[in-house]
Write a protein that holds these residues in place. Structure first.
Motif, PDB file in Angstrom:
ATOM      1  N   PRO A   1     -10.924 -19.190 -70.821  1.00 55.65           N
ATOM      2  CA  PRO A   1     -10.086 -20.362 -71.088  1.00 55.65           C
ATOM      3  C   PRO A   1      -9.117 -20.638 -69.939  1.00 55.65           C
ATOM      4  CG  PRO A   1      -9.263 -18.469 -72.322  1.00 55.65           C
ATOM      5  CD  PRO A   1     -10.338 -17.959 -71.402  1.00 55.65           C
ATOM      6  N   GLU A   2      -9.136 -21.860 -69.426  1.00 53.37           N
ATOM      7  CA  GLU A   2      -8.192 -22.246 -68.370  1.00 53.37           C
ATOM      8  C   GLU A   2      -6.970 -22.844 -69.057  1.00 53.37           C
ATOM      9  OE1 GLU A   2     -10.321 -24.748 -65.423  1.00 53.37           O
ATOM     10  OE2 GLU A   2     -12.103 -24.129 -66.518  1.00 53.37           O
ATOM     11  N   GLN A   3      -5.830 -22.236 -68.828  1.00 54.58           N
ATOM     12  CA  GLN A   3      -4.614 -22.592 -69.576  1.00 54.58           C
ATOM     13  C   GLN A   3      -3.681 -23.461 -68.732  1.00 54.58           C
ATOM     14  OE1 GLN A   3      -3.529 -21.394 -72.880  1.00 54.58           O
ATOM     15  NE2 GLN A   3      -1.997 -22.976 -72.517  1.00 54.58           N
TER      16      GLN A   3
ATOM     17  N   ASN B   1     -12.345 -24.611 -72.280  1.00 56.90           N
ATOM     18  CA  ASN B   1     -12.964 -23.433 -72.865  1.00 56.90           C
ATOM     19  C   ASN B   1     -14.349 -23.245 -72.251  1.00 56.90           C
ATOM     20  OD1 ASN B   1     -12.737 -21.562 -75.491  1.00 56.90           O
ATOM     21  ND2 ASN B   1     -14.811 -22.386 -75.443  1.00 56.90           N
ATOM     22  N   ASN B   2     -14.451 -22.386 -71.242  1.00 58.79           N
ATOM     23  CA  ASN B   2     -15.744 -22.108 -70.602  1.00 58.79           C
ATOM     24  C   ASN B   2     -16.504 -21.135 -71.476  1.00 58.79           C
ATOM     25  OD1 ASN B   2     -15.599 -23.278 -67.606  1.00 58.79           O
ATOM     26  ND2 ASN B   2     -13.570 -22.581 -68.225  1.00 58.79           N
ATOM     27  N   TRP B   3     -17.734 -21.486 -71.820  1.00 63.91           N
ATOM     28  CA  TRP B   3     -18.473 -20.720 -72.822  1.00 63.91           C
ATOM     29  C   TRP B   3     -19.895 -20.447 -72.346  1.00 63.91           C
ATOM     30  CZ3 TRP B   3     -22.951 -21.509 -75.621  1.00 63.91           C
ATOM     31  CH2 TRP B   3     -23.091 -20.830 -76.844  1.00 63.91           C
TER      32      TRP B   3
ATOM     33  N   ASP C   1     -21.679 -30.429 -58.860  1.00 68.00           N
ATOM     34  CA  ASP C   1     -21.632 -31.694 -59.562  1.00 68.00           C
ATOM     35  C   ASP C   1     -20.581 -31.623 -60.660  1.00 68.00           C
ATOM     36  OD1 ASP C   1     -24.264 -33.858 -60.791  1.00 68.00           O
ATOM     37  OD2 ASP C   1     -22.195 -34.202 -60.264  1.00 68.00           O
ATOM     38  N   ARG C   2     -19.476 -32.275 -60.449  1.00 66.32           N
ATOM     39  CA  ARG C   2     -18.357 -32.137 -61.358  1.00 66.32           C
ATOM     40  C   ARG C   2     -18.072 -33.449 -62.038  1.00 66.32           C
ATOM     41  NH1 ARG C   2     -16.135 -27.285 -62.633  1.00 66.32           N
ATOM     42  NH2 ARG C   2     -16.752 -25.815 -61.030  1.00 66.32           N
ATOM     43  N   ASN C   3     -18.076 -33.418 -63.331  1.00 63.16           N
ATOM     44  CA  ASN C   3     -17.638 -34.603 -64.037  1.00 63.16           C
ATOM     45  C   ASN C   3     -16.492 -34.166 -64.922  1.00 63.16           C
ATOM     46  OD1 ASN C   3     -17.192 -36.600 -65.937  1.00 63.16           O
ATOM     47  ND2 ASN C   3     -19.285 -37.318 -65.841  1.00 63.16           N
ATOM     48  N   ARG C   4     -15.295 -34.471 -64.479  1.00 61.89           N
ATOM     49  CA  ARG C   4     -14.094 -33.993 -65.158  1.00 61.89           C
ATOM     50  C   ARG C   4     -13.773 -34.788 -66.426  1.00 61.89           C
ATOM     51  NH1 ARG C   4     -12.173 -29.132 -64.270  1.00 61.89           N
ATOM     52  NH2 ARG C   4     -13.039 -28.444 -62.308  1.00 61.89           N
ATOM     53  N   THR C   5     -14.528 -35.861 -66.656  1.00 62.71           N
ATOM     54  CA  THR C   5     -14.181 -36.721 -67.785  1.00 62.71           C
ATOM     55  C   THR C   5     -15.011 -36.394 -69.023  1.00 62.71           C
ATOM     56  OG1 THR C   5     -15.811 -38.420 -67.243  1.00 62.71           O
ATOM     57  CG2 THR C   5     -13.654 -38.589 -66.166  1.00 62.71           C
TER      58      THR C   5
ATOM     59  N   PHE D   1     -21.064 -23.698 -70.320  1.00 65.16           N
ATOM     60  CA  PHE D   1     -20.556 -25.000 -70.750  1.00 65.16           C
ATOM     61  C   PHE D   1     -19.043 -24.955 -70.750  1.00 65.16           C
ATOM     62  CE2 PHE D   1     -24.818 -25.595 -72.438  1.00 65.16           C
ATOM     63  CZ  PHE D   1     -25.035 -26.935 -72.167  1.00 65.16           C
ATOM     64  N   GLU D   2     -18.463 -26.097 -70.459  1.00 67.94           N
ATOM     65  CA  GLU D   2     -17.012 -26.182 -70.439  1.00 67.94           C
ATOM     66  C   GLU D   2     -16.600 -27.201 -71.507  1.00 67.94           C
ATOM     67  OE1 GLU D   2     -15.652 -26.266 -66.408  1.00 67.94           O
ATOM     68  OE2 GLU D   2     -13.743 -27.140 -66.973  1.00 67.94           O
ATOM     69  N   PHE D   3     -15.995 -26.712 -72.582  1.00 67.93           N
ATOM     70  CA  PHE D   3     -15.527 -27.597 -73.657  1.00 67.93           C
ATOM     71  C   PHE D   3     -14.073 -27.915 -73.355  1.00 67.93           C
ATOM     72  CE2 PHE D   3     -14.129 -27.897 -78.334  1.00 67.93           C
ATOM     73  CZ  PHE D   3     -14.474 -29.241 -78.418  1.00 67.93           C
TER      74      PHE D   3
HETATM   75 MG    MG Z   1     -13.358 -25.342 -65.184  1.00 67.43          MG
END
Ligand code: MG
Ligand code: ADP
Length: 698
Positions: free
Chosen positions: A192-194, A321-323, A432-436, A446-448
């Motif tokens: 988890p990135e806080q 939340n990286n899972w 390939d980053r889609n921050r939205t 996966f990043e929730f």
């Molecule tokens: Mg991240």
């Protein structure tokens, strides 16, 4: 000065300490419990407890506590000292296996949503041996799950552990079908990135809104906000750097793998990311991290704000939340493999997640629903309230070819017709980053991104784990009975893509056009607020999912629904009361004082220069008194809206009333107050402004 490897985990009863302090036999037996969930017999528990106590006492600990995570969202602890009287008038330090395994705190004051009648107020806590015990404030903390007397879950950890078990069960079935006989367990890994804000403690003291609610309820926009984009990844200011250094030390001593830190988009906003860990450990560590962040801030004359939206007009805070899913043999099941066969297994797990997210969009949205997070989701900074998935162009193209049975062209393999036995080796696309996107595939995980910064990550992961377990169960049921495994596999992957491709969206999630398309053309759900989504926890399909996998019973779900709505209502009522109070006792008097002094200045001028028009003063006093009138009326309206809640009858109706009447009236009251701030001389304003709060830490 000690170097990090020397003190990392020094406050943790970890594997190193266990090996050094337990007999080989006891150690083996405990390991079996940790690794395979085997039952612990009382003899072993006694030996472990004695070793734990000796170790903790040697570190200066005097107390122990069962550390648990009730539905309040924060952790709870009740301390007992180790002392036991000895006949000579002294004391000895004691700690038994029974005390280690089970505790019985009085549960009556923890929210249970009607699950536990007060005559059955006792609850019990049960040791989670897979999360190491640690020392905090001279107290040995034992991570535990918290249940009512009949085993009903009263916390966030119990269902999390159950969901991990459900996922393990189904994932192992799939692995066996692919010929994997080695893996004994499959566990979700979470990083988890806080995000958080730091403000000066002296300024925080002066703001009742921050003190009571964790966010500012008033505040005009400062001349400078985040528009220059000069804070993101910017150089870290000395006071913040000293804070981060101290924080890292504390976390490392607790065995928390604090890894990455940087400034975030908004001024005064920062982020801390640990290295990922097994889901329940990551959850415990994140709860501890939030607690230590606040504690360390106090030592530096700072306050750490974990609220999702402390300031209007600048970005709020979330928790990515990286899972991923990993076997005990170290295989990441969401990592594309080297061979086509491995890739087929990867694709099946990928499809399981796609199906899970589409089938249970509502549960994912519900899992992050809080009053604070409602300010964030859907604002143009965080993922929208619509759940969708980002896969990246290459993976999306591969799925597209599989769906239409079309040939796929890649640099590595040339043109191939995709089947299970012929899959391309594709690159792990981490750039390939889609921050939205709310749910993004980022190479091997996966990043929730919808989780709120103040929230426990338990709820989100309970839903992800269980929904994925369900997909895997459907797959395993079909594949185990299939005559031709590969053909069945191919059909299933294709069918998943066809049935669930609506959830995949690689474009800009912040775009309003997307929300329209998502809802109108794709039929995706868009629950904007907590009262909109939470009652759907009890929809038949959701109850069926969670009960059939043994994660939550119907009664537990009813209770959780109740508690979540209760939290929402209480939070907003406290905010509304604080607003009324600040408007009446701080803002109006300040504006009045300024208006009065301005009027006096005009009178004095007139005495000196009888025909002075005093235009400035007259206009200003008129404006200020119009605003105080408005503030006073609107404070009254808000107060009435809160009083009217008592007629609601049930919590669902109350939450809807709050959404439809209290929240809008809070917005209405804020407007004239913020306007008055821009007209009132600085020295009259009763509390620090946005500019001072956001740029006050150097
Ligand atoms: Mg991240
Ligand atoms: P960012 O998103 O900030 O660019 P990363 O995506 O590299 O950074 O990592 C963010 C978080 O994801 C970290 O906590 C990291 O440990 C975690 N992470 C990395 N790999 C995995 C994985 N396989 N499973 C779960 N979490 C992971």
């Amino acid at each position: 000065m000690a170097i990090v490897p020397e003190y990392f985990g020094s406050l943790v009863f970890d594997d190193r300490v266990m090996k050094a302090n337990l007999s080989a036999e006891v150690y083996q037996s405990l390991r079996k419990t940790i690794d395979e969930g085997a039952r612990l017999n009382i003899g072993v528990a006694n030996a472990v407890a004695a070793a734990m106590k000796d170790w903790a006492v040697a570190q200066g600990a005097t107390h122990f506590t069962h550390w648990f995570q009730p539905l309040t969202g924060v952790t709870a602890e009740k301390h007992d000292s180790f002392i036991s009287p000895s006949p000579d008038g002294g004391v000895i330090m004691e700690f038994s296996g029974k005390e280690l395994i089970q505790g019985e705190p009085d549960a009556s004051s923890f929210p249970s949503g009607g699950l536990r009648a007060t005559f059955e107020a006792r609850g019990y806590t049960a040791w989670d041996p897979t999360s190491y015990a640690f020392i905090k404030d001279r107290t040995l903390c034992i991570p535990t799950a918290f249940c009512g007397y009949n085993g009903e879950a009263l916390d966030k950890k119990t269902p999390l552990l159950r969901s991990m078990e459900a996922l393990n069960r189904q994932a192992l079935r799939i692995l066996r079908l692919f010929g994997n006989t080695e893996a004994k367990r499959v566990l979700p890994a979470v990083g988890p990135e806080q995000e958080y804000f730091l403000v000066d403690a002296r300024m925080w003291e002066k703001r009742r809104d921050l003190r009571f609610t964790g966010r500012t309820l008033f505040g005009a926009r400062p001349p400078k906000g985040q528009e220059m984009d000069d804070h993101y990844f910017g150089a870290i200011k000395p006071r913040v750097a000293a804070y981060m250094e101290d924080l890292n030390d504390e976390l490392w001593k607790l065995g928390i793998l604090a890894k990455t830190q940087h400034n975030e988009v908004a001024p005064a906003q920062h982020e801390l990311a640990p290295i990922y860990a097994t889901n329940n450990v990551a959850t415990d560590h994140n709860q501890l991290t939030m607690e230590i962040m606040q504690k360390v801030a106090a030592r530096h004359g700072l306050v750490c704000l974990l609220h999702e939206k402390p300031f209007v007009g600048v970005n709020g805070s979330g928790k990515h939340n990286n899972w991923s899913l990993a076997t005990d043999t170290g295989l990441n099941l969401l990592s594309p493999g080297q061979t086509p066969y491995e890739n087929a297994q990867f694709l099946l797990f990928l499809c399981a997640v796609i199906k899970a997210v589409d089938d249970y969009q509502d549960l994912l949205r519900i899992s992050v629903a809080t009053a604070g997070n409602d300010h964030r989701l859907g604002a143009n900074e965080a993922p929208p309230a619509v759940v969708s998935m980002f896969l990246g162009d290459e993976l999306a193209a591969i799925l597209g070819c599989i769906e239409h049975d079309a040939p796929y062209t890649s640099i590595d393999t040339g043109k191939v017709r995709l089947g299970v036995d012929v899959l391309p080796k594709f690159r792990r696309d981490t750039t390939d980053r889609n921050r939205t996107s709310p749910f993004a595939f980022t190479g091997n995980k996966f990043e929730f991104r919808m989780v709120g910064s103040a929230d426990s990550i338990a709820c989100a992961n309970i839903m992800i784990n269980t929904a994925v377990a369900e997909s895997l169960k459907v797959y395993a049921d079909r594949l185990e009975g299939a005559e031709d495994f590969e053909a069945a596999l191919q059909v299933m992957i294709r069918k998943t893509i066809q049935d669930h491709k609506r959830i995949i969206f690689n474009g800009n999630g912040y775009d309003d056009a997307w929300t329209r398309e998502a809802v109108q053309q794709r039929g995706l759900m868009n629950f904007r607020t907590t009262p909109d989504c939470v009652p759907h926890l009890l929809d038949e399909k959701n109850v069926k999912l969670l009960t059939s996998h043994g994660v939550l019973t119907k009664a537990e779900l009813v209770s959780r629904c109740e508690v979540t709505l209760e939290n929402y209502c209480k939070t907003i009522v406290i905010e509304a009361d604080t607003m009324v109070d600040m408007a009446r006792t701080e803002i109006i008097p300040a504006v009045q004082a300024f208006a009065l002094d301005t009027a006096r200045a005009a009178a004095a001028k007139k005495e000196l220069i009888p025909d002075c028009p005093c235009e400035y003063e007259v206009e200003l006093v008129k404006k200020l008194s119009a605003l105080t009138g408005q503030i006073s009326r609107r404070a009254g309206d808000l107060e009435e809206a809160v009083l009217a809640l008592s007629a609601a009858g049930d919590i669902k109706t109350e939450s809807e009333l709050i959404r439809d009447t209290v929240l809008p009236k809070m917005g209405e009251l804020r407007l004239p107050c913020d306007q008055a701030e821009t007209l009132t001389a600085r020295k009259y304003w009763p509390f620090p402004t946005y500019g001072e709060l956001l740029f006050g830490v150097r």
